[in-house]
Design a protein around this motif. Structure first.
Motif, PDB file in Angstrom:
ATOM      1  N   PRO A 213       0.819  -1.217   0.000  1.00 23.16           N
ATOM      2  CA  PRO A 213       0.000   0.000   0.000  1.00 23.16           C
ATOM      3  C   PRO A 213       0.854   1.269   0.000  1.00 23.16           C
ATOM      4  N   GLY A 217      -3.025   5.048   0.397  1.00 26.86           N
ATOM      5  CA  GLY A 217      -3.938   3.915   0.358  1.00 26.86           C
ATOM      6  C   GLY A 217      -4.049   3.181  -0.953  1.00 26.86           C
ATOM      7  N   THR A 218      -3.460   3.710  -2.031  1.00 29.14           N
ATOM      8  CA  THR A 218      -3.463   2.974  -3.295  1.00 29.14           C
ATOM      9  C   THR A 218      -2.418   1.855  -3.234  1.00 29.14           C
TER      10      THR A 218
END
Length: 311
Positions: A213, A217-218
């Motif tokens: 991650p 958060g991607t």
């Protein structure tokens, strides 16, 4: 293989190896294989502080060119040209910045493009490997394939029967055909097809391997576009088959970018790739059996022409 000894399995260069031969390998051959892998790692690993490329990266300068420098860096130069700079052997600092570093911290510090003028910074001629200033060389685009070729060469000097060298999914086969499943990048319990490989190498790359991650958060992964320092987002997985594992590995990397199919054609490499929206594409003449979903369910279709199919 009927009556064959148990495969020789071991961990090296961050992956699990499996070598299968018809006869148990003599201790001297195993020692030679282990020594060659360690030599390659001590030269090219950016994860080892004692490696040659790490030392060069800290201070720049010139060292005697390692034996593998010319074939690997020549091929990387061709990859860079074919992909308009998306592949770059000075991508190491970009990977470090996203957290794929020597400590495997997975701490995302933001995208860092690789130097576009790498051909002016890095040279490998007249028996020398040189950097005009510190930079981190990374040969991950084809290095594992090169090492598979080297290990296979050692085995073929002593073994006359069937041989399979599998380095974490990048493999070479000599002797009887091997049917290799093409793992679905979003579900490792499934395959998108099967490829029968005979006296050739099959190399693969996928975004689900070595992923973590980001700070926002991607999901990040190890296949970067050197021009941006960002992970690629359009291709999910690639597979390439040809005589040499280094070339198959190189094309598997190139296929993440627009210039990959053209380079594969020029080098005579068969390929399959899957996009992140689920389409499967393949090269003309590719002999992989791909599993295609139709309105009546799944069926097997021979990949005999360039096309793309929804999964």
């Amino acid at each position: 293989m009927t009556g064959a000894p148990a495969p020789w399995r071991f961990d090296a260069i961050g992956t699990t190896w499996e070598i299968v031969t018809e006869h148990r390998l003599p201790t001297a051959v195993r020692d030679e294989v282990s020594s060659r892998i360690d030599e390659f790692d001590r030269t090219w690993s950016r994860f080892r502080v004692d490696s040659a490329v790490s030392a060069l990266g800290r201070s720049g300068g010139t060292i005697p060119a390692p034996a593998d420098a010319v074939p690997m860096l020549d091929a990387l130069a061709a990859l860079s040209k074919a992909t308009q700079g998306a592949v770059n052997p000075l991508i190491g600092a970009s990977l470090d910045a996203l957290g794929y570093d020597a400590g495997y911290t997975l701490h995302d510090q933001g995208a860092l493009p690789a130097p576009a003028d790498w051909r002016q910074r890095l040279t490998w001629d007249e028996g020398r490997l040189a950097l005009i200033e510190p930079a981190t060389i990374d040969v991950g685009a084809l290095g594992k394939g090169r090492l598979v070729d080297l290990v296979l060469g050692i085995l073929m000097r002593t073994e006359t029967g069937d041989i399979t060298v599998d380095a974490g999914g990048d493999l070479a086969v000599r002797g009887r055909p091997q049917r290799i499943g093409l793992e679905h990048p979003f579900d490792p319990r499934r395959a998108i097809g099967v490829w029968a490989v005979t006296d050739a190498a099959l190399c693969a790359s996928a975004v689900n391997r070595r992923s973590w991650p980001s700070a926002v958060g991607t999901i990040l992964h190890h296949v970067l576009d050197a021009r941006t320092g960002q992970p690629v987002r359009t291709i999910a997985a690639t597979w390439a088959v040809t005589q040499d594992a280094m070339i198959a590995d190189a094309v598997a990397t190139a296929l993440f970018f627009d210039g990959g199919p053209r380079l594969a054609h020029e080098w005579g490499v068969d390929w399959v790739r899957m996009t992140t929206d689920g389409r499967v594409e393949w090269s003309p003449g590719c002999r992989a059996d791909l599993f295609v979903r139709t309105d009546r369910g799944a069926r097997t279709a021979p990949a005999s022409r360039p096309n793309s199919l929804e999964q």
